[in-house]
Design an enzyme around this catalytic site. Structure first.
Site, PDB file in Angstrom:
ATOM      1  N   LYS A 112     -35.149   2.196   7.936  1.00 51.91           N
ATOM      2  CA  LYS A 112     -35.023   1.527   6.634  1.00 51.91           C
ATOM      3  C   LYS A 112     -34.893   0.029   6.796  1.00 51.91           C
ATOM      4  CE  LYS A 112     -33.726   5.269   3.697  1.00 51.91           C
ATOM      5  NZ  LYS A 112     -32.860   5.846   2.682  1.00 51.91           N
ATOM      6  N   LYS A 191     -42.855  12.048   7.601  1.00 51.07           N
ATOM      7  CA  LYS A 191     -42.132  12.801   6.586  1.00 51.07           C
ATOM      8  C   LYS A 191     -42.695  12.479   5.202  1.00 51.07           C
ATOM      9  CE  LYS A 191     -38.122  11.211   5.672  1.00 51.07           C
ATOM     10  NZ  LYS A 191     -36.841  10.976   5.062  1.00 51.07           N
ATOM     11  N   LYS A 194     -41.670   8.880  -0.844  1.00 51.31           N
ATOM     12  CA  LYS A 194     -42.268   8.339  -2.065  1.00 51.31           C
ATOM     13  C   LYS A 194     -42.896   6.973  -1.861  1.00 51.31           C
ATOM     14  CE  LYS A 194     -37.510   8.175  -3.074  1.00 51.31           C
ATOM     15  NZ  LYS A 194     -36.519   9.100  -3.603  1.00 51.31           N
TER      16      LYS A 194
HETATM   17  P1  AMP Z   1     -33.698  10.595  -0.141  1.00 53.78           P
HETATM   18  O1  AMP Z   1     -34.633  10.526  -1.287  1.00 53.78           O
HETATM   19  O2  AMP Z   1     -34.265  10.076   1.134  1.00 53.78           O
HETATM   20  O3  AMP Z   1     -32.355  10.034  -0.508  1.00 53.78           O
HETATM   21  O4  AMP Z   1     -33.439  12.130   0.151  1.00 53.78           O
HETATM   22  C1  AMP Z   1     -32.729  12.995  -0.674  1.00 53.78           C
HETATM   23  C2  AMP Z   1     -32.631  14.364  -0.045  1.00 53.78           C
HETATM   24  O5  AMP Z   1     -33.944  14.902   0.161  1.00 53.78           O
HETATM   25  C3  AMP Z   1     -31.963  14.386   1.331  1.00 53.78           C
HETATM   26  O6  AMP Z   1     -31.170  15.536   1.491  1.00 53.78           O
HETATM   27  C4  AMP Z   1     -33.127  14.389   2.280  1.00 53.78           C
HETATM   28  O7  AMP Z   1     -32.810  14.972   3.519  1.00 53.78           O
HETATM   29  C5  AMP Z   1     -34.141  15.236   1.521  1.00 53.78           C
HETATM   30  N1  AMP Z   1     -35.522  14.868   1.900  1.00 53.78           N
HETATM   31  C6  AMP Z   1     -36.125  13.663   1.744  1.00 53.78           C
HETATM   32  N2  AMP Z   1     -37.380  13.695   2.195  1.00 53.78           N
HETATM   33  C7  AMP Z   1     -37.596  14.959   2.658  1.00 53.78           C
HETATM   34  C8  AMP Z   1     -38.714  15.640   3.253  1.00 53.78           C
HETATM   35  N3  AMP Z   1     -39.878  15.026   3.465  1.00 53.78           N
HETATM   36  N4  AMP Z   1     -38.556  16.951   3.585  1.00 53.78           N
HETATM   37  C9  AMP Z   1     -37.384  17.592   3.366  1.00 53.78           C
HETATM   38  N5  AMP Z   1     -36.299  17.016   2.815  1.00 53.78           N
HETATM   39  C10 AMP Z   1     -36.391  15.716   2.465  1.00 53.78           C
HETATM   40  N1  TRP Z   2     -27.779   9.706   2.448  1.00 48.02           N
HETATM   41  C1  TRP Z   2     -28.280  10.756   1.591  1.00 48.02           C
HETATM   42  C2  TRP Z   2     -29.804  10.596   1.445  1.00 48.02           C
HETATM   43  O1  TRP Z   2     -30.351   9.561   1.646  1.00 48.02           O
HETATM   44  C3  TRP Z   2     -27.644  10.717   0.238  1.00 48.02           C
HETATM   45  C4  TRP Z   2     -26.189  10.923   0.327  1.00 48.02           C
HETATM   46  C5  TRP Z   2     -25.215  10.001   0.072  1.00 48.02           C
HETATM   47  C6  TRP Z   2     -25.496  12.118   0.689  1.00 48.02           C
HETATM   48  N2  TRP Z   2     -23.974  10.529   0.240  1.00 48.02           N
HETATM   49  C7  TRP Z   2     -24.112  11.819   0.632  1.00 48.02           C
HETATM   50  C8  TRP Z   2     -25.918  13.379   1.064  1.00 48.02           C
HETATM   51  C9  TRP Z   2     -23.149  12.788   0.953  1.00 48.02           C
HETATM   52  C10 TRP Z   2     -24.958  14.347   1.376  1.00 48.02           C
HETATM   53  C11 TRP Z   2     -23.575  14.054   1.325  1.00 48.02           C
HETATM   54  O2  TRP Z   2     -30.432  11.527   1.089  1.00 48.02           O
END
Ligand code: AMP
Ligand code: TRP
Length: 324
Positions: A112, A191, A194
């Site tokens: 990131k 992965k 978006k």
């Molecule tokens: P994020 O949008 O990165 O904050 O992700 C939110 C949740 O979706 C988290 O639990 C991530 O591990 C899961 N996640 C994000 N991208 C993927 C992916 N490509 N496959 C499976 N889980 C995902």
């Molecule tokens: N870091 C997680 C993500 O990007 C979001 C998140 C923040 C989270 N606090 C958490 C997930 C606590 C599980 C438990 O998806």
């Protein structure tokens, strides 16, 4: 007593199939069986430096989406992270027990920071996440695979705290399902995310957009190969997630015999995804039509979460010598 689970999701844009399968659909499946605390990690979302309007929009979107996919405030405790100041307070308390070396190991930070630029929030993000989890004494955390490292760090932080001050926290475990790593449709080495066009299908994408993205998805060039390419395996994973089992078996057999039509597979997959998303889209429209009502739905969860959080923080403050 039911086992307690905690998880959060950042309001950082439109949710996609990876978020849904890796995390959110599990939440819905788990909400009746466990004592679930699920929240919008809105403070975490600041780390990508959105404008105020963008953030507000993302928060409203995610808040409506969580309800649209089937989370029910009568089953799960639903709330906004920022409504509970104990999250940031505990994060500060924990931060003195975390070594820079531990933070330097976090791979998500490296990825990131390359994109968004380095900022201290992004760096200390896993400490806030540890606070999110430990505040509620969660036994387990349902997430996608990319969050495992953060949960391991949370376990280390819990242990350090207990060693330094006395037993307060129990180290949580991740809960993964077999869809915890959905790959990008245009590049199976990455992965689904978006931020890259063609990579993801958004949960609110129009039907023809879904058809187009699937049609353009990478497959493989060797039809006779014994094992499916990662790209094809990913399409099969999605078929398994949304389609019917007989169909999956039939197409798997066709693939093994080298006679699978990729266009048929893609048509079937598009149809299954469209069917699965259609009720979500409909519900989303309803939940997002009245913003004030939307916020009200989260209030009872907030009240309950706050009480739990306050109790934990009071114990913590006592044991660390800040209050008597
Ligand atoms: P994020 O949008 O990165 O904050 O992700 C939110 C949740 O979706 C988290 O639990 C991530 O591990 C899961 N996640 C994000 N991208 C993927 C992916 N490509 N496959 C499976 N889980 C995902
Ligand atoms: N870091 C997680 C993500 O990007 C979001 C998140 C923040 C989270 N606090 C958490 C997930 C606590 C599980 C438990 O998806």
């Amino acid at each position: 007593m039911k086992k307690r689970l905690v998880s959060g999701i950042q309001p950082s844009g439109q949710l996609h199939l990876g978020n849904y399968l890796g995390a959110l659909r599990q939440w819905v499946e788990l909400q009746d069986k466990y004592d679930c605390y699920f929240f919008l990690a809105d403070y975490h979302a600041l780390t990508s430096q959105p404008s105020a309007n963008q953030l507000r929009e993302n928060i409203d979107h995610t808040a409506a989406m969580l309800l649209a996919i089937g989370l029910d405030p009568k089953s799960a405790t639903l709330f906004f992270q920022s409504a509970i100041p104990e999250h940031t307070e505990l994060a500060w308390i924990l931060s003195s027990l975390v070594g820079l070396g531990q933070l330097n190991r976090m791979t998500q930070y490296k990825q990131k920071a390359d994109r968004a630029g380095q900022n201290a929030g992004l760096y200390t993000y896993p400490i806030l996440m540890a606070a999110d989890i430990l505040l509620y004494g969660a036994e387990a955390v349902p997430v996608g695979e990319d969050q495992i490292q953060h949960i391991e760090l949370t376990r280390e932080i819990a242990r350090s705290f207990n060693q330094h001050y006395g037993e307060v926290f129990s180290p949580p475990k991740p809960i993964l399902n077999r869809f915890s790593r959905i790959m990008a449709l245009n590049d199976p080495t990455k992965k689904m995310s978006k931020s890259v066009p063609g990579s993801a299908i958004g949960l609110l994408d129009e039907d023809n957009q879904i058809i187009r993205t699937i049609r353009r998805a990478v497959t493989d060039s060797d039809r006779q190969a014994r094992t499916p390419s990662p790209a094809l395996a990913n399409l099969f994973t999605l078929l398994e997630a949304f389609g019917d089992l007989d169909q999956v078996r039939q197409m798997t057999k066709q693939r093994e015999e080298g006679r699978l039509s990729y266009s048929e597979l893609k048509e079937q997959l598009s149809e299954d995804i469209i069917n699965a998303l259609s009720p979500i889209k409909k519900a989303y429209k309803q939940f997002s039509s009245d913003k004030a009502e939307l916020r009200r739905i989260y209030l009872p969860g907030e009240k309950k979460a706050r009480a739990t959080a306050q109790e934990t923080l009071a114990r913590v403050k006592k044991i660390i010598g800040i209050s008597s």
